[in-house]
Design a protein around this motif. Structure first.
Motif, mmCIF file in Angstrom:
data_model
loop_
_atom_site.group_PDB
_atom_site.id
_atom_site.type_symbol
_atom_site.label_atom_id
_atom_site.label_comp_id
_atom_site.label_asym_id
_atom_site.label_seq_id
_atom_site.Cartn_x
_atom_site.Cartn_y
_atom_site.Cartn_z
ATOM 1 N N ARG A 1 0.835 -1.210 0.000
ATOM 2 C CA ARG A 1 0.000 0.000 0.000
ATOM 3 C C ARG A 1 0.866 1.256 0.000
ATOM 4 N NH1 ARG A 1 -3.453 -3.215 3.184
ATOM 5 N NH2 ARG A 1 -2.560 -2.449 5.147
ATOM 6 N N LYS B 1 2.403 1.726 -3.405
ATOM 7 C CA LYS B 1 1.332 2.178 -4.313
ATOM 8 C C LYS B 1 1.061 3.669 -4.100
ATOM 9 C CE LYS B 1 -1.375 0.461 -7.404
ATOM 10 N NZ LYS B 1 -0.718 0.336 -8.687
ATOM 11 N N GLN B 2 1.014 4.124 -2.845
ATOM 12 C CA GLN B 2 0.797 5.546 -2.548
ATOM 13 C C GLN B 2 1.938 6.401 -3.095
ATOM 14 O OE1 GLN B 2 0.382 5.469 1.720
ATOM 15 N NE2 GLN B 2 -1.855 5.364 1.624
ATOM 16 N N GLU C 1 3.784 5.685 -5.656
ATOM 17 C CA GLU C 1 3.606 5.706 -7.117
ATOM 18 C C GLU C 1 2.495 6.664 -7.510
ATOM 19 O OE1 GLU C 1 4.937 1.057 -7.947
ATOM 20 O OE2 GLU C 1 2.809 1.575 -7.906
ATOM 21 N N GLU C 2 1.350 6.570 -6.829
ATOM 22 C CA GLU C 2 0.197 7.410 -7.165
ATOM 23 C C GLU C 2 0.455 8.892 -6.900
ATOM 24 O OE1 GLU C 2 -2.979 5.540 -5.003
ATOM 25 O OE2 GLU C 2 -3.143 3.906 -6.481
ATOM 26 N N SER C 3 1.316 9.196 -5.921
ATOM 27 C CA SER C 3 1.654 10.586 -5.621
ATOM 28 C C SER C 3 2.550 11.193 -6.699
ATOM 29 C CB SER C 3 2.365 10.681 -4.271
ATOM 30 O OG SER C 3 3.701 10.210 -4.378
ATOM 31 N N GLY C 4 3.136 10.321 -7.545
ATOM 32 C CA GLY C 4 4.051 10.795 -8.575
ATOM 33 C C GLY C 4 5.496 10.834 -8.120
#
Length: 158
Positions: free
Chosen positions: A43, A46-47, A49-52
């Motif tokens: 998780r 993933k966070q 990655e999603e934050s850029g």
């Protein structure tokens, strides 16, 4: 996005360091390194990655073993500095695979390109036929790398 606004803790920093060292590290191995179980570790990654903050994962290839024996730095001075001219130039330079990086500079030159070539002859031909043809280029100055002292892709984690 600034790191402060992401509120990175020591576990996030450890994850980033580990992934920079080896992007092929499994979630299980990462979890073990940062003392988490695999699900929370996944998780967190993933966070990130999603934050850029994590933009992607790459293999680092050997230029020399792929046949690229020349690295040059091409400094370019542009004819004019309109936003349209810059956009046209930048769009064209992005399409050239031999150009590894392009930086818009302050100072005498407007851009610096890092360019690779198989040998000096093919490098020179590339500059004559492709770099000179880029939109808006007025002046070109090239320096060649005699010896690479340092090349890293890892960014220090503050």
């Amino acid at each position: 996005m600034l790191m402060d606004s992401l509120k990175l803790d020591s576990v996030d920093r450890q994850l980033l360091e580990a992934l920079q060292a080896d992007g092929r590290t499994t979630i299980g191995e990462l979890a073990e390194k940062v003392c988490l179980s695999p699900s929370p570790c996944w998780r967190r990654v993933k966070q990130l990655e999603e934050s850029g903050l994590i933009e992607g994962y790459n293999a680092r290839l050997s230029r020399r073993k792929l046949g690229y024996g020349v690295t040059g730095f091409v400094h370019l001075q542009m004819e004019n500095h309109t936003p349209e001219a810059a956009e046209s130039f930048e769009r064209a330079v992005v399409a050239l695979p031999q150009v590894l990086s392009c930086h818009n500079l302050s100072g005498r030159y407007d851009y610096q390109l890092e360019v690779i070539g198989v040998d000096l002859e093919t490098f020179a031909e590339f500059v004559r036929t492709h770099i000179r043809a880029l939109p808006g280029v007025r002046e070109i100055s090239t320096s060649f790398s005699l010896k690479e002292i340092k090349r890293v892709i890892a960014i220090p984690i503050l």
